[in-house]
Write a protein that holds these residues in place. Structure first.
Motif, PDB file in Angstrom:
ATOM      1  N   SER A  98      -1.330   6.500   3.250  1.00  0.00           N
ATOM      2  CA  SER A  98      -1.110   4.395   2.175  1.00  0.00           C
ATOM      3  C   SER A  98      -1.392   3.720   3.552  1.00  0.00           C
ATOM      4  O   SER A  98      -2.596   3.177   3.219  1.00  0.00           O
TER       5      SER A  98
ATOM      6  N   TYR B 266       0.753  -0.972  -0.403  1.00  0.00           N
ATOM      7  CA  TYR B 266      -0.085   0.425   0.215  1.00  0.00           C
ATOM      8  C   TYR B 266       1.087   1.204   0.105  1.00  0.00           C
ATOM      9  O   TYR B 266       0.308   2.358  -0.577  1.00  0.00           O
ATOM     10  N   LYS B 267       1.902   1.390   0.778  1.00  0.00           N
ATOM     11  CA  LYS B 267       3.169   1.856   0.469  1.00  0.00           C
ATOM     12  C   LYS B 267       3.329   2.179  -0.665  1.00  0.00           C
ATOM     13  O   LYS B 267       2.898   3.887  -1.650  1.00  0.00           O
TER      14      LYS B 267
END
Length: 161
Positions: free
Chosen positions: A61, A44-45
């Motif tokens: 994120s 997600y980053k």
């Protein structure tokens, strides 16, 4: 006895619901699997980096991961436990989430093996939704056919008299 369509919808709803509760929980907490949770954080980053517009509207994120995880858990619980129309709404929301996840994977250039599960579960959600909607449409069609047949018979009677 339940029809095969009903059995299919119930089985798909239950299996998909449990899967999404599990996957959403992994996104939200490391209690089930620390490695999977760490992998979700990393993924997600990279999604947030690839979409700088999210940062501009205040979505980090962490927030993105929590939103998607919460949607998966909530909709998964609805698919598993709640009867009726709410299942179709949850199904549709999960389908949108799967499309977003597929978009994220494509955006960062992940190989197919990294997002094949999203593709498969997106197809299963589509099938469940189509089967559920088909069972609702069919009685209406049969009713309209019967009405049309009766109207045709009445027209024939009028022509004969």
């Amino acid at each position: 006895m339940a029809s095969p369509r009903t059995i299919t919808i119930v089985a798909l709803s239950f299996a998909l619901g449990l899967f999404f509760v599990f996957m959403g929980t992994i996104k939200l907490t490391p209690r089930l699997s620390k490695d999977a949770y760490s992998e979700m954080k990393r993924a997600y980053k990279s999604y947030a980096k690839a979409l700088p517009g999210l940062k501009k509207i205040g979505i980090s994120s962490v927030l993105l991961r929590k939103i998607i995880g919460s949607l998966e858990v909530g909709c998964g619980m609805v698919l598993t436990l709640v009867p009726g129309r709410p299942k179709d709404v949850a199904n549709f929301l999960l389908l949108l989430v799967m499309l977003a996840v597929l978009f994220f994977h494509q955006l960062v250039g992940d190989p197919l093996k990294r997002y094949a599960h999203a593709l498969v579960f997106g197809i299963l959600l589509t099938c469940r939704l189509l089967i559920a909607r088909q069972s609702d449409d069919r009685p209406e069609r049969e009713d309209s056919r019967e009405e049309q047949h009766m109207n045709d018979q009445e027209k024939n009677k009028v022509k004969q008299s």
